[in-house]
Design a protein around this motif. Structure first.
Motif, PDB file in Angstrom:
ATOM      1  N   VAL A 178       0.845  -1.196   0.000  1.00 11.18           N
ATOM      2  CA  VAL A 178       0.000   0.000   0.000  1.00 11.18           C
ATOM      3  C   VAL A 178       0.882   1.249   0.000  1.00 11.18           C
ATOM      4  N   ILE A 179       0.591   2.159  -0.911  1.00 15.79           N
ATOM      5  CA  ILE A 179       1.263   3.465  -0.943  1.00 15.79           C
ATOM      6  C   ILE A 179       0.225   4.487  -0.509  1.00 15.79           C
ATOM      7  N   ALA A 180       0.306   4.878   0.757  1.00 16.85           N
ATOM      8  CA  ALA A 180      -0.742   5.716   1.351  1.00 16.85           C
ATOM      9  C   ALA A 180      -0.404   7.202   1.333  1.00 16.85           C
ATOM     10  N   ASP A 181       0.834   7.540   1.021  1.00 20.61           N
ATOM     11  CA  ASP A 181       1.242   8.951   1.088  1.00 20.61           C
ATOM     12  C   ASP A 181       1.124   9.664  -0.253  1.00 20.61           C
ATOM     13  N   ASN A 182       0.426   9.063  -1.204  1.00 24.66           N
ATOM     14  CA  ASN A 182       0.215   9.711  -2.495  1.00 24.66           C
ATOM     15  C   ASN A 182      -0.832  10.812  -2.333  1.00 24.66           C
ATOM     16  N   PRO A 183      -0.538  12.051  -2.700  1.00 28.54           N
ATOM     17  CA  PRO A 183      -1.486  13.164  -2.482  1.00 28.54           C
ATOM     18  C   PRO A 183      -2.806  12.999  -3.239  1.00 28.54           C
ATOM     19  N   GLU A 184      -2.803  12.176  -4.289  1.00 31.35           N
ATOM     20  CA  GLU A 184      -4.022  12.010  -5.082  1.00 31.35           C
ATOM     21  C   GLU A 184      -4.824  10.781  -4.660  1.00 31.35           C
ATOM     22  N   GLY A 185      -4.378  10.079  -3.641  1.00 34.40           N
ATOM     23  CA  GLY A 185      -5.132   8.925  -3.166  1.00 34.40           C
ATOM     24  C   GLY A 185      -4.300   7.659  -3.081  1.00 34.40           C
ATOM     25  N   LEU A 186      -4.924   6.601  -2.601  1.00 34.50           N
ATOM     26  CA  LEU A 186      -4.230   5.328  -2.407  1.00 34.50           C
ATOM     27  C   LEU A 186      -3.737   4.738  -3.724  1.00 34.50           C
ATOM     28  N   LEU A 187      -2.545   4.122  -3.635  1.00 38.61           N
ATOM     29  CA  LEU A 187      -2.004   3.343  -4.738  1.00 38.61           C
ATOM     30  C   LEU A 187      -1.611   1.977  -4.185  1.00 38.61           C
ATOM     31  N   PHE A 188      -1.687   0.955  -5.033  1.00 43.86           N
ATOM     32  CA  PHE A 188      -1.284  -0.386  -4.632  1.00 43.86           C
ATOM     33  C   PHE A 188      -0.213  -0.883  -5.610  1.00 43.86           C
ATOM     34  N   LYS A 189       0.935  -1.279  -5.061  1.00 38.86           N
ATOM     35  CA  LYS A 189       2.006  -1.811  -5.903  1.00 38.86           C
ATOM     36  C   LYS A 189       1.955  -3.335  -5.853  1.00 38.86           C
ATOM     37  N   TYR A 190       1.752  -3.938  -7.035  1.00 42.17           N
ATOM     38  CA  TYR A 190       1.714  -5.401  -7.108  1.00 42.17           C
ATOM     39  C   TYR A 190       3.138  -5.932  -6.957  1.00 42.17           C
ATOM     40  N   LYS A 191       3.365  -6.760  -5.972  1.00 43.91           N
ATOM     41  CA  LYS A 191       4.723  -7.154  -5.603  1.00 43.91           C
ATOM     42  C   LYS A 191       5.403  -8.040  -6.635  1.00 43.91           C
ATOM     43  N   ARG A 192       4.616  -8.790  -7.410  1.00 43.62           N
ATOM     44  CA  ARG A 192       5.241  -9.716  -8.360  1.00 43.62           C
ATOM     45  C   ARG A 192       5.920  -8.989  -9.514  1.00 43.62           C
ATOM     46  N   ASP A 193       5.269  -7.969 -10.075  1.00 39.85           N
ATOM     47  CA  ASP A 193       5.869  -7.250 -11.206  1.00 39.85           C
ATOM     48  C   ASP A 193       6.144  -5.772 -10.904  1.00 39.85           C
ATOM     49  N   ARG A 194       5.815  -5.357  -9.664  1.00 44.14           N
ATOM     50  CA  ARG A 194       6.095  -4.003  -9.187  1.00 44.14           C
ATOM     51  C   ARG A 194       5.311  -2.921  -9.961  1.00 44.14           C
ATOM     52  N   LYS A 195       4.237  -3.317 -10.628  1.00 46.93           N
ATOM     53  CA  LYS A 195       3.383  -2.350 -11.319  1.00 46.93           C
ATOM     54  C   LYS A 195       2.446  -1.676 -10.314  1.00 46.93           C
ATOM     55  N   ILE A 196       2.112  -0.424 -10.607  1.00 45.57           N
ATOM     56  CA  ILE A 196       1.238   0.354  -9.733  1.00 45.57           C
ATOM     57  C   ILE A 196      -0.209   0.236 -10.200  1.00 45.57           C
ATOM     58  N   LEU A 197      -1.089  -0.078  -9.263  1.00 45.82           N
ATOM     59  CA  LEU A 197      -2.524  -0.080  -9.524  1.00 45.82           C
ATOM     60  C   LEU A 197      -3.108   1.197  -8.939  1.00 45.82           C
ATOM     61  N   ASN A 198      -3.683   2.023  -9.808  1.00 41.11           N
ATOM     62  CA  ASN A 198      -4.274   3.293  -9.393  1.00 41.11           C
ATOM     63  C   ASN A 198      -5.789   3.122  -9.347  1.00 41.11           C
ATOM     64  N   VAL A 199      -6.366   3.278  -8.159  1.00 37.67           N
ATOM     65  CA  VAL A 199      -7.810   3.045  -8.000  1.00 37.67           C
ATOM     66  C   VAL A 199      -8.626   4.327  -8.106  1.00 37.67           C
ATOM     67  N   ASP A 200      -7.986   5.434  -8.417  1.00 30.50           N
ATOM     68  CA  ASP A 200      -8.692   6.696  -8.618  1.00 30.50           C
ATOM     69  C   ASP A 200      -9.571   6.584  -9.869  1.00 30.50           C
ATOM     70  N   PRO A 201     -10.886   6.779  -9.739  1.00 32.05           N
ATOM     71  CA  PRO A 201     -11.782   6.625 -10.902  1.00 32.05           C
ATOM     72  C   PRO A 201     -11.512   7.629 -12.011  1.00 32.05           C
TER      73      PRO A 201
END
Length: 233
Positions: A178-201
């Motif tokens: 979990v990347i919680a300090d992003n000013p635009e909202g939560l981000l989740f980094k997938y650990k297997r490939d280190r890609k960022i999942l952005n849940v901001d609609p």
């Protein structure tokens, strides 16, 4: 014969014979036994490649492939047994969507993050993001697919927010950081490939990820984020 043909030949032998001794015996002719007068010696000669009517297969190779095939068979059978959505008469779109994704989340082909907003048993509005694959491993989803309980976010999930008490928590899982300090909202980094999942609609969900809103009668709001890992394992 190339390597793949060799593996196929050994697999055919392994599946045909229960034991290595059975395979050796199949290679011994009546003429061999007539001249050698010793079945044990005849087996040794076949094993060493001096006698036999077909493929030379070492004992270690036979037993290793036998074990590998058995492990694969058991894993496939276990996988089929663990699909808790199998055979269920699912009516709601949300449960149907989870059922479609269950096998791929169990085997790691897809990683789904579930966003749910609804009210808890106390009538308080809650929302949160759930690591579907992780919850599948630590919970029996039979109660959800059978309709006995509703799947809701918990304080132990990727994120949890109680809109009445304003309690907010987030937790990394074995699959996501979990990347919680992003000013635009939560981000989740997938650990297997280190890609960022952005849940901001208002933003793209990211590389190899999709965002799917689900029309459901069970919850106020549901969105599914599916991520396909491109990292070879």
């Amino acid at each position: 014969m190339d390597r793949d043909d060799g593996v196929d030949a050994v697999d055919n032998i392994v599946t045909q014979f229960s034991t290595y001794e059975d395979f050796l015996d199949s290679q011994i002719t009546t003429v061999d036994l007539y001249y050698l007068e010793d079945e044990s010696l005849a087996r040794q000669l076949v094993e060493l490649g001096y006698r036999g009517t077909g493929e030379v297969v070492r004992r270690e190779e036979f037993e290793a492939r036998k074990a590998a095939i058995e492990i694969a068979r058991l894993a496939e059978r276990t996988q089929k047994k663990t699909l808790t959505s199998a055979g269920k008469d699912l009516q709601d779109n949300f449960l149907k969507a989870l059922a479609v994704r269950e096998e791929d989340n169990r085997n790691g082909k897809v990683s789904t993050v579930i966003f749910i907003r609804d009210k808890n048993s106390h009538g308080q509005e809650i929302s949160g993001y759930i690591d579907y694959a992780h919850r599948l491993k630590i919970e029996d989803f039979e109660v959800y697919f059978s309709g006995k309980r509703r799947l809701l976010p918990k304080p132990t999930d990727l994120s949890f927010y109680n809109w009445d008490s304003h309690i907010a928590v987030w937790n990394s899982t074995p699959n996501y950081q979990v990347i919680a300090d992003n000013p635009e909202g939560l981000l989740f980094k997938y650990k297997r490939d280190r890609k960022i999942l952005n849940v901001d609609p208002k933003s793209s969900p990211g590389d190899n990820s999709t965002r799917t809103p689900i029309q459901t009668e069970l919850y106020i709001q549901v969105v599914l984020f599916d991520h396909i890992s491109r990292r070879k394992t």
